[in-house]
Design a protein around this motif. Structure first.
Motif, PDB file in Angstrom:
ATOM      1  N   GLY A   5       0.787  -1.227   0.000  1.00 31.98           N
ATOM      2  CA  GLY A   5       0.000   0.000   0.000  1.00 31.98           C
ATOM      3  C   GLY A   5       0.819   1.278   0.000  1.00 31.98           C
ATOM      4  O   GLY A   5       0.262   2.358  -0.167  1.00 31.98           O
ATOM      5  N   MET A   6       2.133   1.179   0.162  1.00 33.07           N
ATOM      6  CA  MET A   6       2.968   2.379   0.200  1.00 33.07           C
ATOM      7  C   MET A   6       3.225   2.890  -1.218  1.00 33.07           C
ATOM      8  O   MET A   6       3.493   2.110  -2.126  1.00 33.07           O
ATOM      9  CB  MET A   6       4.296   2.092   0.894  1.00 33.07           C
ATOM     10  N   VAL A   7       3.114   4.214  -1.392  1.00 37.42           N
ATOM     11  CA  VAL A   7       3.403   4.849  -2.672  1.00 37.42           C
ATOM     12  C   VAL A   7       4.846   5.355  -2.654  1.00 37.42           C
ATOM     13  O   VAL A   7       5.241   6.073  -1.727  1.00 37.42           O
ATOM     14  CB  VAL A   7       2.434   6.017  -2.940  1.00 37.42           C
ATOM     15  N   ILE A   8       5.616   4.983  -3.653  1.00 40.07           N
ATOM     16  CA  ILE A   8       7.010   5.425  -3.740  1.00 40.07           C
ATOM     17  C   ILE A   8       7.307   5.883  -5.158  1.00 40.07           C
ATOM     18  O   ILE A   8       6.619   5.519  -6.112  1.00 40.07           O
ATOM     19  CB  ILE A   8       8.007   4.311  -3.355  1.00 40.07           C
ATOM     20  N   ASP A   9       8.334   6.709  -5.295  1.00 38.59           N
ATOM     21  CA  ASP A   9       8.881   7.048  -6.602  1.00 38.59           C
ATOM     22  C   ASP A   9       9.951   5.999  -6.916  1.00 38.59           C
ATOM     23  O   ASP A   9      10.697   5.578  -6.023  1.00 38.59           O
ATOM     24  CB  ASP A   9       9.509   8.446  -6.573  1.00 38.59           C
ATOM     25  N   LEU A  10      10.020   5.559  -8.172  1.00 38.81           N
ATOM     26  CA  LEU A  10      11.018   4.554  -8.525  1.00 38.81           C
ATOM     27  C   LEU A  10      12.440   5.032  -8.237  1.00 38.81           C
ATOM     28  O   LEU A  10      13.354   4.212  -8.110  1.00 38.81           O
ATOM     29  CB  LEU A  10      10.887   4.161  -9.998  1.00 38.81           C
ATOM     30  N   PHE A  24       0.557  -2.723 -15.079  1.00 29.19           N
ATOM     31  CA  PHE A  24      -0.087  -1.651 -15.840  1.00 29.19           C
ATOM     32  C   PHE A  24      -1.613  -1.760 -15.781  1.00 29.19           C
ATOM     33  O   PHE A  24      -2.322  -1.029 -16.467  1.00 29.19           O
ATOM     34  CB  PHE A  24       0.379  -1.675 -17.303  1.00 29.19           C
ATOM     35  N   ASP A  25      -2.121  -2.660 -14.939  1.00 31.83           N
ATOM     36  CA  ASP A  25      -3.565  -2.893 -14.826  1.00 31.83           C
ATOM     37  C   ASP A  25      -4.111  -2.112 -13.637  1.00 31.83           C
ATOM     38  O   ASP A  25      -3.717  -2.361 -12.486  1.00 31.83           O
ATOM     39  CB  ASP A  25      -3.821  -4.394 -14.648  1.00 31.83           C
ATOM     40  N   ASP A  26      -5.047  -1.180 -13.880  1.00 31.21           N
ATOM     41  CA  ASP A  26      -5.568  -0.366 -12.774  1.00 31.21           C
ATOM     42  C   ASP A  26      -6.459  -1.151 -11.819  1.00 31.21           C
ATOM     43  O   ASP A  26      -6.886  -0.643 -10.796  1.00 31.21           O
ATOM     44  CB  ASP A  26      -6.300   0.876 -13.302  1.00 31.21           C
ATOM     45  N   ARG A  27      -6.724  -2.412 -12.122  1.00 29.63           N
ATOM     46  CA  ARG A  27      -7.468  -3.273 -11.189  1.00 29.63           C
ATOM     47  C   ARG A  27      -6.545  -3.901 -10.147  1.00 29.63           C
ATOM     48  O   ARG A  27      -7.026  -4.502  -9.172  1.00 29.63           O
ATOM     49  CB  ARG A  27      -8.184  -4.392 -11.954  1.00 29.63           C
ATOM     50  N   ASP A  28      -5.255  -3.773 -10.345  1.00 29.44           N
ATOM     51  CA  ASP A  28      -4.296  -4.425  -9.446  1.00 29.44           C
ATOM     52  C   ASP A  28      -4.043  -3.559  -8.213  1.00 29.44           C
ATOM     53  O   ASP A  28      -3.066  -2.808  -8.119  1.00 29.44           O
ATOM     54  CB  ASP A  28      -2.998  -4.741 -10.193  1.00 29.44           C
ATOM     55  N   THR A  29      -4.945  -3.685  -7.257  1.00 26.80           N
ATOM     56  CA  THR A  29      -4.837  -2.980  -5.980  1.00 26.80           C
ATOM     57  C   THR A  29      -3.741  -3.619  -5.138  1.00 26.80           C
ATOM     58  O   THR A  29      -3.259  -4.720  -5.449  1.00 26.80           O
ATOM     59  CB  THR A  29      -6.169  -3.075  -5.231  1.00 26.80           C
ATOM     60  N   PRO A  30      -3.339  -2.967  -4.052  1.00 31.65           N
ATOM     61  CA  PRO A  30      -2.352  -3.595  -3.168  1.00 31.65           C
ATOM     62  C   PRO A  30      -2.782  -4.987  -2.704  1.00 31.65           C
ATOM     63  O   PRO A  30      -1.933  -5.894  -2.613  1.00 31.65           O
ATOM     64  CB  PRO A  30      -2.269  -2.609  -1.997  1.00 31.65           C
ATOM     65  N   ALA A  31      -4.061  -5.177  -2.439  1.00 35.15           N
ATOM     66  CA  ALA A  31      -4.526  -6.500  -1.995  1.00 35.15           C
ATOM     67  C   ALA A  31      -4.332  -7.543  -3.094  1.00 35.15           C
ATOM     68  O   ALA A  31      -3.925  -8.687  -2.826  1.00 35.15           O
ATOM     69  CB  ALA A  31      -5.993  -6.425  -1.590  1.00 35.15           C
ATOM     70  N   LEU A  35      -2.125  -7.391  -5.548  1.00 33.87           N
ATOM     71  CA  LEU A  35      -0.686  -7.603  -5.704  1.00 33.87           C
ATOM     72  C   LEU A  35      -0.119  -8.449  -4.575  1.00 33.87           C
ATOM     73  O   LEU A  35       0.771  -9.283  -4.794  1.00 33.87           O
ATOM     74  CB  LEU A  35       0.034  -6.256  -5.765  1.00 33.87           C
ATOM     75  N   ASP A  36      -0.622  -8.244  -3.363  1.00 33.91           N
ATOM     76  CA  ASP A  36      -0.165  -9.051  -2.229  1.00 33.91           C
ATOM     77  C   ASP A  36      -0.551 -10.508  -2.427  1.00 33.91           C
ATOM     78  O   ASP A  36       0.223 -11.414  -2.109  1.00 33.91           O
ATOM     79  CB  ASP A  36      -0.760  -8.505  -0.929  1.00 33.91           C
ATOM     80  N   ALA A  37      -1.755 -10.741  -2.969  1.00 32.42           N
ATOM     81  CA  ALA A  37      -2.190 -12.110  -3.244  1.00 32.42           C
ATOM     82  C   ALA A  37      -1.299 -12.740  -4.320  1.00 32.42           C
ATOM     83  O   ALA A  37      -0.961 -13.935  -4.243  1.00 32.42           O
ATOM     84  CB  ALA A  37      -3.652 -12.115  -3.689  1.00 32.42           C
ATOM     85  N   TYR A  38      -0.900 -11.957  -5.310  1.00 29.82           N
ATOM     86  CA  TYR A  38       0.000 -12.443  -6.366  1.00 29.82           C
ATOM     87  C   TYR A  38       1.351 -12.817  -5.758  1.00 29.82           C
ATOM     88  O   TYR A  38       1.920 -13.878  -6.062  1.00 29.82           O
ATOM     89  CB  TYR A  38       0.172 -11.362  -7.426  1.00 29.82           C
ATOM     90  N   ARG A  39       1.852 -11.960  -4.900  1.00 23.65           N
ATOM     91  CA  ARG A  39       3.127 -12.238  -4.221  1.00 23.65           C
ATOM     92  C   ARG A  39       3.060 -13.557  -3.455  1.00 23.65           C
ATOM     93  O   ARG A  39       3.943 -14.413  -3.574  1.00 23.65           O
ATOM     94  CB  ARG A  39       3.454 -11.083  -3.272  1.00 23.65           C
ATOM     95  N   THR A  54      10.013  -5.909  -5.256  1.00 25.00           N
ATOM     96  CA  THR A  54       8.983  -4.871  -5.203  1.00 25.00           C
ATOM     97  C   THR A  54       7.923  -5.216  -6.244  1.00 25.00           C
ATOM     98  O   THR A  54       8.221  -5.258  -7.447  1.00 25.00           O
ATOM     99  CB  THR A  54       9.561  -3.477  -5.504  1.00 25.00           C
ATOM    100  N   ILE A  55       6.723  -5.501  -5.779  1.00 30.02           N
ATOM    101  CA  ILE A  55       5.609  -5.774  -6.684  1.00 30.02           C
ATOM    102  C   ILE A  55       4.631  -4.621  -6.511  1.00 30.02           C
ATOM    103  O   ILE A  55       4.139  -4.373  -5.408  1.00 30.02           O
ATOM    104  CB  ILE A  55       4.953  -7.130  -6.384  1.00 30.02           C
ATOM    105  N   ALA A  56       4.375  -3.901  -7.593  1.00 32.58           N
ATOM    106  CA  ALA A  56       3.641  -2.646  -7.490  1.00 32.58           C
ATOM    107  C   ALA A  56       2.789  -2.421  -8.729  1.00 32.58           C
ATOM    108  O   ALA A  56       2.844  -3.184  -9.697  1.00 32.58           O
ATOM    109  CB  ALA A  56       4.629  -1.494  -7.304  1.00 32.58           C
ATOM    110  N   SER A  57       2.000  -1.361  -8.687  1.00 35.08           N
ATOM    111  CA  SER A  57       1.213  -0.953  -9.848  1.00 35.08           C
ATOM    112  C   SER A  57       1.425   0.538 -10.081  1.00 35.08           C
ATOM    113  O   SER A  57       1.805   1.279  -9.171  1.00 35.08           O
ATOM    114  CB  SER A  57      -0.275  -1.247  -9.634  1.00 35.08           C
ATOM    115  N   ALA A  58       1.162   0.962 -11.307  1.00 38.18           N
ATOM    116  CA  ALA A  58       1.297   2.378 -11.668  1.00 38.18           C
ATOM    117  C   ALA A  58       0.051   2.822 -12.410  1.00 38.18           C
ATOM    118  O   ALA A  58      -0.694   2.000 -12.950  1.00 38.18           O
ATOM    119  CB  ALA A  58       2.536   2.589 -12.535  1.00 38.18           C
TER     120      ALA A  58
END
Length: 226
Positions: A74-79, A129-136, A138-142, A153-157
């Motif tokens: 859920g944390m937002v970071i700059d690359l 690149f999928d706007d459906r990929d929420t932190p939850a 992505l966490d499930a994918y991890r 780092t597994i993230a979305s943009a």
């Protein structure tokens, strides 16, 4: 025009200058294989390859684009916060039924063959690149792939940020009417300073030379920072 990663000969020269030889059979900018598309849909015409030597200081890198991502925690970071370590970087979407999970498993498999003392400096960055990929999601994918290491780092943009990053990484994607995506299967090896050393088509990730290429990148980093 943003220059593509250098050709085999350029990479080999650079590797030797840093005290190691890169794996020439795998590390290349391949205009033919770079068109590897997912779901048999074309994501648009490819730009003409540019094999001119990179101007390292002036060229944009994944860490200087100003791209912000939302991590699986859920944390937002700059690359830019990830600069300073040799990096395996790719783009994906979590609901991909075939290519993306296979790329993930191939990266994990390559990592498993590298000694722990070498791996400590490596990071893996996967940006959806999928706007459906929420932190939850992505966490499930991890968790589904057993990825526990903080080096990943597994993230979305956002769509705009994804386009910006994809343009640099050689990843094209297009949303399909059914909600899935057509996209390029590509993994970039990025030096600690952000320079893109190589672009590896997804089908080549299962090749043993991919693991050798990662180790070569790590050796270059160690030589540069003894």
């Amino acid at each position: 025009m943003r220059p593509n990663p250098p050709t085999i000969s350029g990479l080999t020269r650079y590797g030797r200058a840093m005290g190691c030889a890169l794996a020439p059979a795998l590390l290349f900018a391949a205009p033919a294989m770079a068109q590897t598309e997912h779901h048999h849909h074309d994501a648009g015409p490819a730009a003409a390859p540019d094999y001119a030597p990179k101007a390292q200081a002036a060229s944009p890198t994944p860490f200087t684009l100003g791209v912000k991502v939302t991590r699986s925690d859920g944390m937002v970071i700059d690359l830019s916060a990830l600069k300073g370590r040799p990096t395996i970087m790719t783009m994906f979407f979590a609901s991909c039924p075939d290519v993306c999970p296979l790329m993930t498993e191939n990266i994990l498999q390559a990592e498993s063959q590298i000694p722990a003392d070498e791996l400590k400096d490596l990071q893996v960055v996967m940006v959806s690149f999928d706007d459906r990929d929420t932190p939850a999601v992505l966490d499930a994918y991890r968790k589904a792939h057993g990825i526990m290491s903080p080096r990943w780092t597994i993230a979305s943009a956002s769509p705009a940020a994804s386009r910006t990053l994809g343009d640099l990484l050689g990843v094209r994607f297009q949303k399909l009417p059914n909600g899935s995506y057509s996209h390029t299967a590509m993994v970039d090896l990025v030096a600690a300073d952000g320079a893109i050393l190589a672009r590896v088509p997804g089908p080549s990730l299962a090749d043993p030379e991919f693991q050798a290429a990662i180790r070569a990148m790590l050796s270059m980093s160690s030589a540069a920072n003894p």
